[in-house]
Design a protein around this motif. Sequence first.
Motif, short mmCIF file in Angstrom:
data_model
loop_
_atom_site.label_atom_id
_atom_site.label_comp_id
_atom_site.label_asym_id
_atom_site.label_seq_id
_atom_site.Cartn_x
_atom_site.Cartn_y
_atom_site.Cartn_z
N GLY A 1 40.80 23.03 47.41
CA GLY A 1 39.67 22.56 46.62
C GLY A 1 38.31 23.06 47.07
O GLY A 1 37.31 22.80 46.41
N VAL A 2 38.25 23.78 48.18
CA VAL A 2 36.96 24.30 48.66
C VAL A 2 37.13 25.76 49.07
O VAL A 2 36.77 26.15 50.18
N VAL A 3 37.66 26.58 48.17
CA VAL A 3 38.02 27.95 48.51
C VAL A 3 36.79 28.79 48.89
O VAL A 3 36.84 29.57 49.84
N HIS A 4 35.68 28.65 48.15
CA HIS A 4 34.49 29.43 48.49
C HIS A 4 34.00 29.08 49.90
O HIS A 4 33.63 29.96 50.68
N TYR A 5 33.98 27.79 50.20
CA TYR A 5 33.53 27.33 51.51
C TYR A 5 34.41 27.91 52.61
O TYR A 5 33.92 28.41 53.63
N CYS A 6 35.72 27.85 52.41
CA CYS A 6 36.65 28.38 53.41
C CYS A 6 36.48 29.88 53.60
O CYS A 6 36.43 30.38 54.73
N VAL A 7 36.39 30.61 52.50
CA VAL A 7 36.24 32.06 52.57
C VAL A 7 34.91 32.43 53.23
O VAL A 7 34.85 33.33 54.08
N GLY A 8 33.84 31.73 52.85
CA GLY A 8 32.53 32.01 53.43
C GLY A 8 32.51 31.75 54.92
O GLY A 8 32.01 32.57 55.71
N LYS A 9 33.05 30.61 55.34
CA LYS A 9 33.05 30.26 56.75
C LYS A 9 33.95 31.19 57.57
O LYS A 9 33.59 31.59 58.69
N SER A 10 35.12 31.52 57.04
CA SER A 10 36.02 32.38 57.80
C SER A 10 35.47 33.80 57.91
O SER A 10 35.58 34.44 58.96
N SER A 11 34.87 34.31 56.83
CA SER A 11 34.27 35.65 56.88
C SER A 11 33.14 35.71 57.88
O SER A 11 33.02 36.65 58.67
N ARG A 12 32.32 34.69 57.86
CA ARG A 12 31.17 34.62 58.77
C ARG A 12 31.65 34.56 60.23
O ARG A 12 31.13 35.27 61.09
N GLU A 13 32.66 33.74 60.48
CA GLU A 13 33.15 33.62 61.85
C GLU A 13 33.80 34.92 62.33
O GLU A 13 33.61 35.32 63.48
N MET A 14 34.54 35.59 61.46
CA MET A 14 35.16 36.84 61.88
C MET A 14 34.11 37.90 62.17
O MET A 14 34.28 38.71 63.10
N TYR A 15 33.02 37.90 61.42
CA TYR A 15 31.93 38.82 61.72
C TYR A 15 31.46 38.63 63.16
O TYR A 15 31.27 39.60 63.91
N PHE A 16 31.28 37.37 63.57
CA PHE A 16 30.79 37.11 64.92
C PHE A 16 31.84 37.42 65.98
O PHE A 16 31.49 37.82 67.10
N LYS A 17 33.09 37.26 65.66
CA LYS A 17 34.14 37.63 66.62
C LYS A 17 34.14 39.14 66.86
O LYS A 17 34.29 39.60 67.99
N VAL A 18 33.99 39.91 65.79
CA VAL A 18 33.92 41.38 65.93
C VAL A 18 32.64 41.76 66.68
O VAL A 18 32.67 42.63 67.56
N LEU A 19 31.54 41.12 66.34
CA LEU A 19 30.27 41.39 67.03
C LEU A 19 30.42 41.16 68.53
O LEU A 19 29.94 41.96 69.35
N ALA A 20 31.08 40.08 68.90
CA ALA A 20 31.28 39.77 70.31
C ALA A 20 32.16 40.81 71.00
O ALA A 20 31.90 41.20 72.14
N GLN A 21 33.20 41.27 70.30
CA GLN A 21 34.07 42.29 70.87
C GLN A 21 33.33 43.61 71.08
O GLN A 21 33.53 44.28 72.10
N GLU A 22 32.51 43.96 70.14
CA GLU A 22 31.77 45.23 70.21
C GLU A 22 30.60 45.17 71.19
O GLU A 22 30.14 46.23 71.65
#
Length: 265
Positions: free
Chosen positions: A165-186
């Motif tokens: 029921g909150v697909v946009h919220y889930c997609v937005g939050k997961s995309s944002r978090e993965m960006y920061f995980k990659v940023l941290a790795q790099e």
Amino acid sequence: MATTAPFWNRSTFLVITGASRGIGKNLATQFSTLVTSDSTLVLLARNLQNLEATKTEILATNPKLDIKIYSVDLRKPDSKEFDTILRSSAAAKRYELYFLVHNAGYILTDVRASEMDDVQQFNEYMTMNLFSVTALTSSFLKLFVKNERCILNISSSAAIHPIKGVVHYCVGKSSREMYFKVLAQENPDLNVLNYAPGPVRTDLQRELANDCWNEDTRTLLQTFAESPVKMEDTIKKLIDTLESRSYSNGEHVIFQNPLYKMIYS
């Protein structure tokens, strides 16, 4: 991000988005008591009047702080505007800690995942919740290259667990978090934390509880609303987590709450 310096009680250049209300306002007021008086706080949100109220509340406790407020519409991110705000706010000063807090975001009255056909709406949502974040982060890292740099993403359990029921919220939050995980790795020299504060009673949480089309999720969110995480408790854990540096770079840290078992069991 190896360092022996304490996290708090340092000369800090602190940027917080969505600082006009809710969690963002509380982070601004609480963090302002933990930095030295020669620090600078840069508070961003659309509502200038509410930002003025946040500023007034902070100065009542720490009148020597340098506080800059900017009415910025993060639905229309502008890298040049971000560059100008950060450069002019920092001026020629040098700080021991450069600290960027991504808190701003909004939700949609959601649809089923099988019905996400409004490309313009989805693009606008991701522009606010992801693209503005990457642009501001890029400006921040480009301008500030010395001393410790910390980036805090206010995340959610929805970043790592699907919720009906909150697909946009889930997609937005997961995309944002993965960006920061990659940023941290790099960038292992950065201090990056994804922090999920739990179901704090905010306007966003109330909107989700009222508007979600899925009955199970709506009932669950209404239960959260009746027994929310206390703002002071989750911010205290965040403050302690940052101080102890008890997380790996880019890690997802969650404020544990017994009600979460209702979702994830």
